[in-house]
Design a protein around this motif. Structure first.
Motif, PDB file in Angstrom:
ATOM      1  N   TYR A  15      -9.753  12.907 -18.010  1.00 49.39           N
ATOM      2  CA  TYR A  15      -8.484  12.315 -17.575  1.00 49.39           C
ATOM      3  C   TYR A  15      -7.492  13.393 -17.144  1.00 49.39           C
ATOM      4  CZ  TYR A  15      -3.701  10.664 -18.165  1.00 49.39           C
ATOM      5  OH  TYR A  15      -2.366  10.408 -17.983  1.00 49.39           O
ATOM      6  N   MET A  18      -8.207  14.540 -13.660  1.00 47.85           N
ATOM      7  CA  MET A  18      -7.859  13.551 -12.650  1.00 47.85           C
ATOM      8  C   MET A  18      -6.352  13.433 -12.482  1.00 47.85           C
ATOM      9  SD  MET A  18     -10.871  12.701 -11.752  1.00 47.85           S
ATOM     10  CE  MET A  18     -10.606  11.312 -10.685  1.00 47.85           C
ATOM     11  N   SER A  21      -4.781  16.340 -10.652  1.00 52.97           N
ATOM     12  CA  SER A  21      -5.007  16.221  -9.212  1.00 52.97           C
ATOM     13  C   SER A  21      -4.031  15.227  -8.602  1.00 52.97           C
ATOM     14  CB  SER A  21      -6.452  15.782  -8.943  1.00 52.97           C
ATOM     15  OG  SER A  21      -7.377  16.699  -9.493  1.00 52.97           O
ATOM     16  N   ALA A  22      -3.797  14.109  -9.311  1.00 50.79           N
ATOM     17  CA  ALA A  22      -2.839  13.113  -8.828  1.00 50.79           C
ATOM     18  C   ALA A  22      -1.425  13.695  -8.791  1.00 50.79           C
ATOM     19  CB  ALA A  22      -2.883  11.873  -9.713  1.00 50.79           C
ATOM     20  N   SER A  42      -0.206   3.029  -3.104  1.00 48.51           N
ATOM     21  CA  SER A  42      -1.120   3.468  -4.161  1.00 48.51           C
ATOM     22  C   SER A  42      -1.259   2.424  -5.269  1.00 48.51           C
ATOM     23  CB  SER A  42      -0.651   4.792  -4.754  1.00 48.51           C
ATOM     24  OG  SER A  42       0.617   4.653  -5.371  1.00 48.51           O
ATOM     25  N   ALA A 213      -6.009   8.580  -1.403  1.00 51.85           N
ATOM     26  CA  ALA A 213      -6.723   9.415  -2.374  1.00 51.85           C
ATOM     27  C   ALA A 213      -6.011   9.412  -3.711  1.00 51.85           C
ATOM     28  CB  ALA A 213      -6.844  10.842  -1.837  1.00 51.85           C
ATOM     29  N   TYR A 214      -4.684   9.472  -3.665  1.00 49.50           N
ATOM     30  CA  TYR A 214      -3.893   9.411  -4.898  1.00 49.50           C
ATOM     31  C   TYR A 214      -4.189   8.110  -5.651  1.00 49.50           C
ATOM     32  CZ  TYR A 214       0.173   8.700  -7.899  1.00 49.50           C
ATOM     33  OH  TYR A 214       0.990   8.441  -8.969  1.00 49.50           O
ATOM     34  N   VAL A 217      -7.735   8.310  -7.274  1.00 54.12           N
ATOM     35  CA  VAL A 217      -7.752   9.223  -8.423  1.00 54.12           C
ATOM     36  C   VAL A 217      -6.986   8.622  -9.598  1.00 54.12           C
ATOM     37  CG1 VAL A 217      -6.968  11.470  -9.253  1.00 54.12           C
ATOM     38  CG2 VAL A 217      -8.053  11.293  -7.021  1.00 54.12           C
ATOM     39  N   ALA A 221      -8.180   7.793 -13.444  1.00 60.62           N
ATOM     40  CA  ALA A 221      -7.464   8.450 -14.538  1.00 60.62           C
ATOM     41  C   ALA A 221      -6.919   7.427 -15.533  1.00 60.62           C
ATOM     42  CB  ALA A 221      -6.332   9.304 -13.979  1.00 60.62           C
TER      43      ALA A 221
END
Length: 310
Positions: A15, A18, A21-22, A42, A213-214, A217, A221
């Motif tokens: 988590y 992930m 990255s977010a 999102s 992508a956000y 991800v 997460a």
């Protein structure tokens, strides 16, 4: 018990990767757009992914919840916390936002006792305090002055922590992790979509793909977090979440050319040690906890008898 704690630990570690990255995508997008523009897209993406996953699993009732009031509270906290984090990342450097994220375990220890009756033992409090000291080691300069960004970051961490505590509360009564991902993100998408006409700016395809992508991800997460909160106590999960500092060091070095100094490694080492101790505490056999409580009660009884004798 041990298997659940180990599984929960692994999920939390994944988590942190992930969510870091977010956060990096949030930092990148926040500079050019308002919060509704990002979260309208999102949030709905995460909701659609949750719905699609439920259909693939052939669980017709997998998005129902048996705790509607608690879910509604989690929804509100998620919306407020998400928007607050967005603007915190916009107004503050990553480092200063993470100072407040380091306070999450302390908030969790407080809320666990008030909401879940999961009272934290003295040694666990010591580990929580050590973890916070480790976070402070990452930023030896401290916060020079309080700004609106710092207040927003504090609100974000407060709401985010309480949302996680509510997630664990719901997890006591249902094992439906998808519902806890679906409703907060659907609500986030709908609320932000209502505000979107007032702040909308045309987005190039590249930025739209970053937002998509956000959403993907974030879906993974948040699902991992909900499941991990069923396997580990909230005060054990939240210190482990500070491992995202490690990922941010890696992401910063690889993508932004940021080379950490020695104090960064010291702080990370303290934070990781704190998390490991709390996982060990979670894995301790029940008889160890019982014996500790019995010894504490015995000391209190002895003190009471001595007081009577005096």
């Amino acid at each position: 018990m041990k298997n659940a704690a180990l599984a929960g630990t692994g999920l939390v570690v994944l988590y942190t990767l992930m969510i870091s990255s977010a956060d990096a995508i949030t930092k990148f997008i926040a500079k050019g757009y308002a919060a509704p523009q990002m979260f309208a897209v999102s949030g709905l993406i995460v909701a659609v992914l949750s719905l699609g996953t439920a259909r693939l699993r052939s669980q017709k009732q997998s998005l129902r919840t048996t705790c509607p009031r608690a879910m509604a509270l989690r929804v509100c906290l998620t919306v407020i916390g998400s928007v607050a984090f967005f603007y915190a990342f916009r107004l503050l450097p990553f480092a200063e936002v993470f100072v407040f994220i380091g306070m999450v375990p302390l908030f969790a220890g407080l809320f666990s006792g008030l909401v879940l009756q999961e009272h934290v033992r003295p040694m666990a409090w010591a580990a929580l305090g050590a973890g916070f000291v480790g976070v402070l080691c990452l930023f030896p300069q401290g916060i020079a002055s309080v700004t609106p960004g710092h207040i927003i970051a504090l609100v974000a961490c407060f709401c985010g922590t309480l949302s996680m505590i509510i997630a664990r509360y719901i997890g006591r009564y249902e094992t439906n992790a998808l519902a806890q991902v679906f409703y907060p993100n659907l609500s986030l998408g709908v609320v932000m979509a209502a505000a979107l006409p007032f702040v909308y700016q045309a987005m190039p395809l590249t930025d739209l793909l970053w937002v998509a992508a956000y959403g993907g991800v974030l879906f993974v997460a948040r699902w991992l977090l909900v499941v991990s909160l069923r396997l580990l106590a909230a005060y054990a999960v939240t210190p482990l979440m500070n491992l995202q500092f490690v990922w941010m060091v890696v992401l910063g070095a690889v993508f932004f050319g940021e080379m950490p100094e020695g104090n960064i490694y010291l702080g990370v080492a303290i934070v990781i040690s704190s998390g490991i101790f709390l996982v060990y505490d979670q894995m301790a056999p029940e008889r160890v906890r019982t014996n500790w409580l019995a010894r504490a009660q015995s000391r209190l009884d002895l003190r009471h008898r001595k007081t009577k004798e005096i």
